[in-house]
Design an enzyme around this catalytic site. Structure first.
Site, PDB file in Angstrom:
ATOM      1  N   TYR A 152      -8.576 -41.674 -15.893  1.00 44.65           N
ATOM      2  CA  TYR A 152      -8.337 -41.743 -17.333  1.00 44.65           C
ATOM      3  C   TYR A 152      -9.647 -41.885 -18.103  1.00 44.65           C
ATOM      4  O   TYR A 152      -9.913 -41.136 -19.055  1.00 44.65           O
ATOM      5  CB  TYR A 152      -7.418 -42.922 -17.634  1.00 44.65           C
ATOM      6  CG  TYR A 152      -7.110 -43.128 -19.101  1.00 44.65           C
ATOM      7  CD1 TYR A 152      -6.153 -42.345 -19.743  1.00 44.65           C
ATOM      8  CD2 TYR A 152      -7.748 -44.118 -19.833  1.00 44.65           C
ATOM      9  CE1 TYR A 152      -5.854 -42.541 -21.079  1.00 44.65           C
ATOM     10  CE2 TYR A 152      -7.457 -44.317 -21.178  1.00 44.65           C
ATOM     11  CZ  TYR A 152      -6.517 -43.539 -21.795  1.00 44.65           C
ATOM     12  OH  TYR A 152      -6.226 -43.733 -23.124  1.00 44.65           O
ATOM     13  N   THR A 187       2.516 -48.627 -27.527  1.00 47.63           N
ATOM     14  CA  THR A 187       3.284 -47.404 -27.343  1.00 47.63           C
ATOM     15  C   THR A 187       4.001 -47.455 -25.996  1.00 47.63           C
ATOM     16  O   THR A 187       3.770 -48.367 -25.194  1.00 47.63           O
ATOM     17  CB  THR A 187       2.371 -46.169 -27.355  1.00 47.63           C
ATOM     18  OG1 THR A 187       1.483 -46.229 -26.220  1.00 47.63           O
ATOM     19  CG2 THR A 187       1.549 -46.101 -28.634  1.00 47.63           C
TER      20      THR A 187
END
Length: 259
Positions: A152, A187
């Protein structure tokens, strides 16, 4: 409100989370928005909610053919795109030793290659018009090290470099390219177990603002960069992180929380 009046915007990963908040805010500000996502049910529901100024298109950011279809649908429905928010992304929690080549390539393929393809193909349409704004969503993990996030973090550092190169190559052709670097945001990706905001905030005592961020707070940064208000920003990096990158508290020293 009309900060994006007359603009056509594409938001990848636009069905939920930061992308969903961006799609909503852009429509509120007068844009016609193409919600590009693989999440068909959520994407179609959001487009229906937002009305005639929103269109859902099923889109795989890692597939070049999918980009061409997305552009075709955008132009057919609303006209030439003037704004692109490269928001789609995936997160992988795994050490380098635990990360397989396939894992690494999948994350890079979606996060970095997906952004590259958007910059290339949508950017070409903007260059032809002589104007446009591209907002690449990177991360604070694209500005620092991050254990357990090798793939990531690598992808987000790559987006940072991609943004700077694109800013240099596109800026003199009328297209501005900038990046946004969110910190912890509440989120489905950042809070997969849907914990209460108060519980999540307890893990953010190292951040000056002492809380997790909200998706709309990232959307507001993208709105600024998409609008003409940021007309002299090109290659800029905006951290929306509650101060995360500012520094690390020395616990118990003057100026730390609770002291």
């Amino acid at each position: 409100m009309s900060r994006l009046q007359g603009k056509v915007a594409i938001v990848t990963g636009g069905a939920r989370g930061m992308g969903g908040a961006t799609s909503r805010l852009f429509v509120q500000e007068g844009a016609r928005v193409v919600i590009a996502d693989l999440l068909e049910d959520e994407g179609r529901q959001l487009a229906q909610e937002l009305g005639p100024h929103a269109l859902f298109v099923r889109h795989d950011v890692s597939d070049e053919g999918s980009w061409q279809n997305l552009i075709d649908q955008t132009v057919k429905t609303y006209g030439e795109p003037g704004v692109l928010v490269n928001n789609a992304g995936v997160l992988l929690f795994r050490t380098l030793q635990e990360t397989s080549k396939a894992d690494f390539e999948r994350v890079i393929g979606i996060n970095l290659t997906g952004s590259f393809l958007g910059v290339k193909h949508v950017g070409a349409r903007m260059i032809a018009q002589g104007q446009g704004s591209i907002v690449n969503i990177s991360s604070t993990d694209g500005m620092k090290g991050a254990n357990g996030l090798g793939a990531y973090s690598s992808s987000k550092w790559g987006i940072r470099g991609l943004t700077r190169v694109a800013a240099m190559e596109y800026g003199h052709k009328g297209v501005r390219v900038n990046s946004v670097h969110p910190g912890g945001i509440d989120t489905a990706m950042g809070n997969p177990y849907a914990e209460a905001r108060e519980e999540v905030n307890k893990r953010y005592t190292f951040v000056p603002l002492q809380r997790v961020g909200e998706p709309v707070e990232v959307a507001r940064a993208s709105l600024f960069l998409a609008s003409d208000e940021s007309s002299y920003l090109c290659g800029a990096e905006i951290a929306v992180d509650g101060g995360m990158l500012t520094g690390t508290y020395y616990v118990g020293f003057p100026g730390a929380p609770g002291v």
